[in-house]
Scaffold this motif. Structure first.
Motif, short mmCIF file in Angstrom:
data_model
loop_
_atom_site.label_atom_id
_atom_site.label_comp_id
_atom_site.label_asym_id
_atom_site.label_seq_id
_atom_site.Cartn_x
_atom_site.Cartn_y
_atom_site.Cartn_z
N LYS A 78 0.82 -1.21 0.00
CA LYS A 78 0.00 0.00 0.00
C LYS A 78 0.86 1.27 0.00
O LYS A 78 0.38 2.35 -0.34
N TYR A 126 0.57 -6.41 -6.25
CA TYR A 126 -0.38 -5.94 -7.26
C TYR A 126 -0.23 -6.73 -8.56
O TYR A 126 -1.22 -7.00 -9.25
N GLU A 158 -5.78 -7.65 1.24
CA GLU A 158 -6.59 -6.47 0.96
C GLU A 158 -6.37 -6.00 -0.48
O GLU A 158 -7.30 -5.52 -1.14
N VAL A 159 -5.14 -6.12 -0.96
CA VAL A 159 -4.84 -5.72 -2.35
C VAL A 159 -5.61 -6.61 -3.32
O VAL A 159 -6.24 -6.12 -4.26
N ARG A 161 -8.34 -8.36 -2.82
CA ARG A 161 -9.77 -8.06 -2.73
C ARG A 161 -10.11 -6.78 -3.47
O ARG A 161 -11.12 -6.69 -4.17
N GLU A 162 -9.25 -5.79 -3.31
CA GLU A 162 -9.45 -4.49 -3.97
C GLU A 162 -9.41 -4.64 -5.49
O GLU A 162 -10.27 -4.10 -6.21
N LYS A 166 -12.72 -4.30 -7.98
CA LYS A 166 -12.76 -3.27 -9.02
C LYS A 166 -13.07 -3.86 -10.38
O LYS A 166 -13.91 -3.33 -11.13
#
Length: 200
Positions: A78, A126, A158-159, A161-162, A166
Motif C-alpha cells: 500500500k 499488485y 486487501e490488495v 480483494r481491492e 474493481k
C-alpha cells in the motif's frame, strides 16, 4: 479440502448459491474452480508449479521478513510504487509462479532501502493480484458466469480483494469475499460443504 475453500464464502453469504466461479488462492494452491453444485466441481485453471502464497512467503523471507511474510508484503504494498518493477507475466494456459518467484527473489537480493522493499512488495502483490484476477474474469466471461468468489489464505489480501472487486464492478459481476477468519484451513468450511452435500 480445496472444494471446501471454493465454497467457504457461503458461510456468511446466504444469498450465494451455485453455480458460481471461485478463486482458491493459498500457500499450496492457486486454482479457478467452477462450483456447478456442491458435489460437482470443475477446475479451469491451476498452478503448474508454485502457488501464489508460497511465492509471497519465500520472497518475503529473502527480504528479511519472518514467516508468514505474505501478509506483511500486502501491508507494505500500500506504501510502495507498484510500477517500479515490472513483474513478468507467464504466457501459458494455466497459472505459473516459479518465474515470478525467481524474478522477485533476484530483486530482493539486490535492494537494501525500505522504500525499495515497499516498491518490490507493491510490484509483486499488485502484479500477482492482477495476473490471477484477469484470468479469473476471462474464464467467467468464457463460461458466462456472473458470480465470483474467493477463498484460501491469500484471499485475506486487501490488495487482492481491492483488485478483484474493481474488476468485478467494471464488468457488472457479483463479488463474494470469504471472511478473513474463514480463509485459512478451518472446520467451518468443511462443515458447510458437508452439510450442503448432504442436503443436495
Amino acid at each position: 479440502h480445496i472444494e471446501a475453500h471454493a465454497v467457504s464464502c457461503i458461510i456468511e453469504n446466504n444469498n450465494l448459491n451455485p453455480p458460481f466461479l471461485s478463486l482458491v488462492i493459498s500457500g499450496g494452491h492457486t486454482s479457478v474452480i467452477e462450483v456447478k453444485n456442491y458435489k460437482n466441481f470443475k477446475v479451469y485453471f491451476k498452478t503448474i508449479d508454485d502457488a501464489a502464497g508460497e511465492v509471497l512467503d519465500k520472497v518475503a523471507r529473502n527480504m528479511g521478513i519472518a514467516y508468514p511474510g505474505g501478509a506483511v508484503l500486502d501491508k507494505m504494498a500500500k506504501f510502495g510504487d507498484k510500477n517500479k518493477f515490472k513483474m513478468p507475466i507467464p504466457k501459458i494456459n494455466n497459472f505459473s509462479f516459479s518465474g515470478i518467484k525467481t524474478w522477485a527473489i533476484n530483486i530482493a537480493k539486490k535492494i537494501n532501502s525500505e522504500d525499495e522493499k515497499k516498491d518490490l512488495a507493491a510490484s509483486l502483490v499488485y502484479g500477482i493480484s492482477n495476473y490471477v484476477s484477469e484470468n479469473l474474469i476471462r474464464i467467467a466471461h468464457e463460461i458466462n458466469y456472473k458470480k465470483i468468489a474467493i477463498g484460501g489464505g491469500v484471499a485475506c489480501s486487501e490488495v487482492l480483494r481491492e483488485v478483484i472487486a474493481k474488476k468485478c464492478q467494471e464488468q457488472n459481476f457479483e463479488f463474494y469475499k470469504t471472511q478473513k477468519k474463514y480463509c485459512s484451513d478451518n472446520a467451518a468450511m468443511i462443515g458447510i460443504l458437508g452439510m450442503n452435500q448432504f442436503l443436495e
